[in-house]
Structure formats: C-alpha cells, structure tokens
Enzyme design. Structure first.
Site, PDB file in Angstrom:
ATOM      1  N   MET A  30       0.854  -1.193   0.000  1.00  0.00           N
ATOM      2  CA  MET A  30       0.000   0.000   0.000  1.00  0.00           C
ATOM      3  C   MET A  30       0.892   1.246   0.000  1.00  0.00           C
ATOM      4  O   MET A  30       0.437   2.342   0.347  1.00  0.00           O
ATOM      5  CB  MET A  30      -0.941  -0.012   1.203  1.00  0.00           C
ATOM      6  CG  MET A  30      -1.891  -1.212   1.171  1.00  0.00           C
ATOM      7  SD  MET A  30      -3.456  -0.923   1.994  1.00  0.00           S
ATOM      8  CE  MET A  30      -2.916  -0.639   3.668  1.00  0.00           C
ATOM      9  N   HIS A  37       9.232  -3.551   3.510  1.00  0.00           N
ATOM     10  CA  HIS A  37       8.836  -3.787   2.108  1.00  0.00           C
ATOM     11  C   HIS A  37      10.066  -4.081   1.255  1.00  0.00           C
ATOM     12  O   HIS A  37      10.045  -4.957   0.394  1.00  0.00           O
ATOM     13  CB  HIS A  37       8.170  -2.537   1.512  1.00  0.00           C
ATOM     14  CG  HIS A  37       6.907  -2.112   2.190  1.00  0.00           C
ATOM     15  ND1 HIS A  37       6.813  -0.966   2.937  1.00  0.00           N
ATOM     16  CD2 HIS A  37       5.682  -2.685   2.217  1.00  0.00           C
ATOM     17  CE1 HIS A  37       5.576  -0.828   3.379  1.00  0.00           C
ATOM     18  NE2 HIS A  37       4.860  -1.862   2.977  1.00  0.00           N
TER      19      HIS A  37
HETATM   20  O1  PAF Z   1      -0.048  -5.755   3.616  1.00  0.00           O
HETATM   21  C1  PAF Z   1      -0.498  -4.827   2.906  1.00  0.00           C
HETATM   22  O2  PAF Z   1       0.115  -3.775   2.709  1.00  0.00           O
HETATM   23  C2  PAF Z   1      -1.877  -4.994   2.263  1.00  0.00           C
HETATM   24  O3  PAF Z   1      -2.758  -5.640   3.115  1.00  0.00           O
HETATM   25  C3  PAF Z   1      -1.831  -5.676   0.893  1.00  0.00           C
HETATM   26  C4  PAF Z   1      -1.350  -7.113   0.995  1.00  0.00           C
HETATM   27  C5  PAF Z   1      -0.924  -4.900  -0.044  1.00  0.00           C
HETATM   28  C6  PAF Z   1      -3.235  -5.705   0.265  1.00  0.00           C
HETATM   29  O4  PAF Z   1      -3.733  -4.424   0.066  1.00  0.00           O
END
Ligand code: PAF
Length: 280
Positions: A30, A37
């Site tokens: 997101m 990430h």
């Molecule tokens: O973990 C996240 O950031 C969200 O839940 C995802 C997996 C991108 C789905 O919108």
C-alpha cells in the site's frame, strides 16, 4: 523501471515476459515503503526474472472508522526506493474496482479470529484485492511479511483453496533498532507513544524466554505478556493470543510450534506483532 497505471499495460508486459520464459515475482504493497517492504523486494529480486511492486491503498480493507483518508502516501519517494532496489515494474493502479464490482473473496473461519474480531471486514478486502492483483499479474511468487502473520496465512489458504498456482513467500519481520516492527502506521505515533511501542517486542521476547526455560501453559505465558504490555501506559491491549499455527485456533499448551500474536492500540493507532514459539 516502468511506472504503469493501467491493468492492461501490466498484463501485456507480464504476458510478454512469461512468453520468453521469465519468472514473475509480485510484492503487493500500500506504498509508503519502508525497509520491511524493501526486504520483500530484495527477496523477490533474488528469486525472479521480473519483479513487480504494486502500490495501492486498498479502500475495501479499511473499516468505516479506520484511517483510509489519512493513510500515509509518498509516491515519489516510493518510486526512488523501488528504483534503488531494482524493481522492474511499479503498478500504481488508477482504478482497481469498477462501479459494477460485486464479487468478494472470503476465507472463512481463519478471518474471524485475532485481527478479524476488531476488523470484521478487513480480510475480505485484503483477499479480494490480492486475488485481483494475482489475476492481472499472474505471478509465480508473491511476497508478504511475517509481521502480518494472519494476513499471510489467510492469503496462502486462499491461493490453495482457489488453485491460484502462486507460491506465497513469507519473509521475516524487519525491526527498528529498539525492536519495534516496521510499519507504515508507525508515523502516526506521538513521541511518547513511540517510546512505549517497543514494549510489544519485549513482551514477545518475555514469552520466548519462558518457553525456552520450559513453560508450556498458555494462560501463564499470556499473563506475563500482558504484564509486560501493562508498562505501556499509553497503550490498550486489543488482543494477546496463542494459537495453533495451522488452524489459528487457541491452544492451552504450547505445541511444537505456536503463534503468539498481539495487537495494541496507542490512541487510534493499532500496532500488531507476533512470534512463533517453538519447542526445540
Ligand atoms: O499488507 C499490505 O500492505 C496490504 O494488506 C496488501 C497485501 C498490499 C493488500 O492491500
């Protein structure tokens, strides 16, 4: 690196890559990327020929009183981080759901526990958007963080139940130096709340130590975890649960592998963390 907005553009590039025998790794996010990430992206980079990162703040996974409107966003910064770690395609959808959208992917039972109790519609939004992302990208592998243990578990169940043929790779939680699990939502914390937030990790470590020294009774371990968390005077426990890692059902004794998961509110900010308790 390509920045794409349209589903069809993503589909075309991925289809071409696949026709040339290239493997595809997807990291759904997101945005407001942090080291957690980036660790997923690095692993995807190491294991796939083409790496796609999706950046989309998915409205359907936010409850009506949650933080959709103020969820942190910084696309320019995200793009430069993606460039640095060698992402091939960033997909930042303009539109994900059309006005006729009527289909939901629901994983039963597993989503009614832990985070599902205080966020009853959350996982339905997650599984639906992830199914849509998979439908467009059709990745060989998709990468998720262990910090969101229940999410990873539910998504793996969905891919198995619906024969999606995507390998779900779960990567370790990345932490700040003081132990706080990285999360885009950490920016919401006031300085005082931020000082207390590492108590989540300390509570998990207290449980790990108890198990290492032979404690097996869940009630005793949970009481100790709650005692450590009580030092977070600005926090309010949402849940502390110890569950079977295969079923997410509560257990009374630690098995060979149990998941200790917890969620704590600091004001409106809800932090989660977890650890796997193992008997060696
Ligand atoms: O973990 C996240 O950031 C969200 O839940 C995802 C997996 C991108 C789905 O919108």
């Amino acid at each position: 690196m390509n920045l794409l907005k349209e589903k069809q553009e993503v589909r075309d590039i991925v289809t071409q890559a696949r026709a040339r025998g290239r493997s595809v790794g997807l990291v759904p996010t997101m945005g407001y990327l942090h080291e957690g990430h980036l660790s997923l992206v690095r692993q995807a980079r190491a294991e796939n020929d083409l790496v796609v990162v999706s950046i989309y703040v998915n409205p359907t996974q936010f409850g009506p009183t949650e933080d959709l409107g103020r969820y942190p966003r910084d696309l320019e910064r995200d793009l430069s981080l993606c460039r640095e770690v060698g992402v091939d395609i960033v997909w930042n959808p303009l539109e994900m759901y059309d006005s006729g959208h009527r289909t939901w992917v629901v994983v039963e039972e597993l989503t009614e526990r832990l985070c599902g109790i205080s966020r009853p519609s959350h996982f339905r939004g997650v599984t639906t958007v992830v199914a849509k992302l998979f439908g467009v990208v059709r990745p060989d592998r998709a990468y998720f963080g262990q910090k969101d243990a229940q999410q990873a578990f539910v998504i793996r169940r969905m891919t198995q139940d619906l024969d999606m043929g995507v390998d779900i790779v779960v990567c370790p939680t990345i932490r700040e130096a003081d132990g706080l699990a990285m999360s885009s939502r950490n920016v919401y914390l006031t300085p005082e709340q931020r000082t207390q937030a590492p108590l989540l990790r300390r509570a998990l470590m207290a449980a790990e130590e108890m198990v290492a020294t032979g404690e097996r009774r869940v009630a005793t371990i949970r009481a100790r975890v709650e005692e450590v968390l009580a030092a977070a005077t600005l926090g309010r426990i949402d849940y502390v649960e110890i569950v079977n890692t295969q079923t997410l059902q509560g257990v009374e004794e630690i098995g060979s592998e149990s998941l200790l998961a917890l969620a704590v509110f600091f004001g409106k900010t809800r932090l989660i963390d977890n650890t796997i308790l193992r008997i060696s």
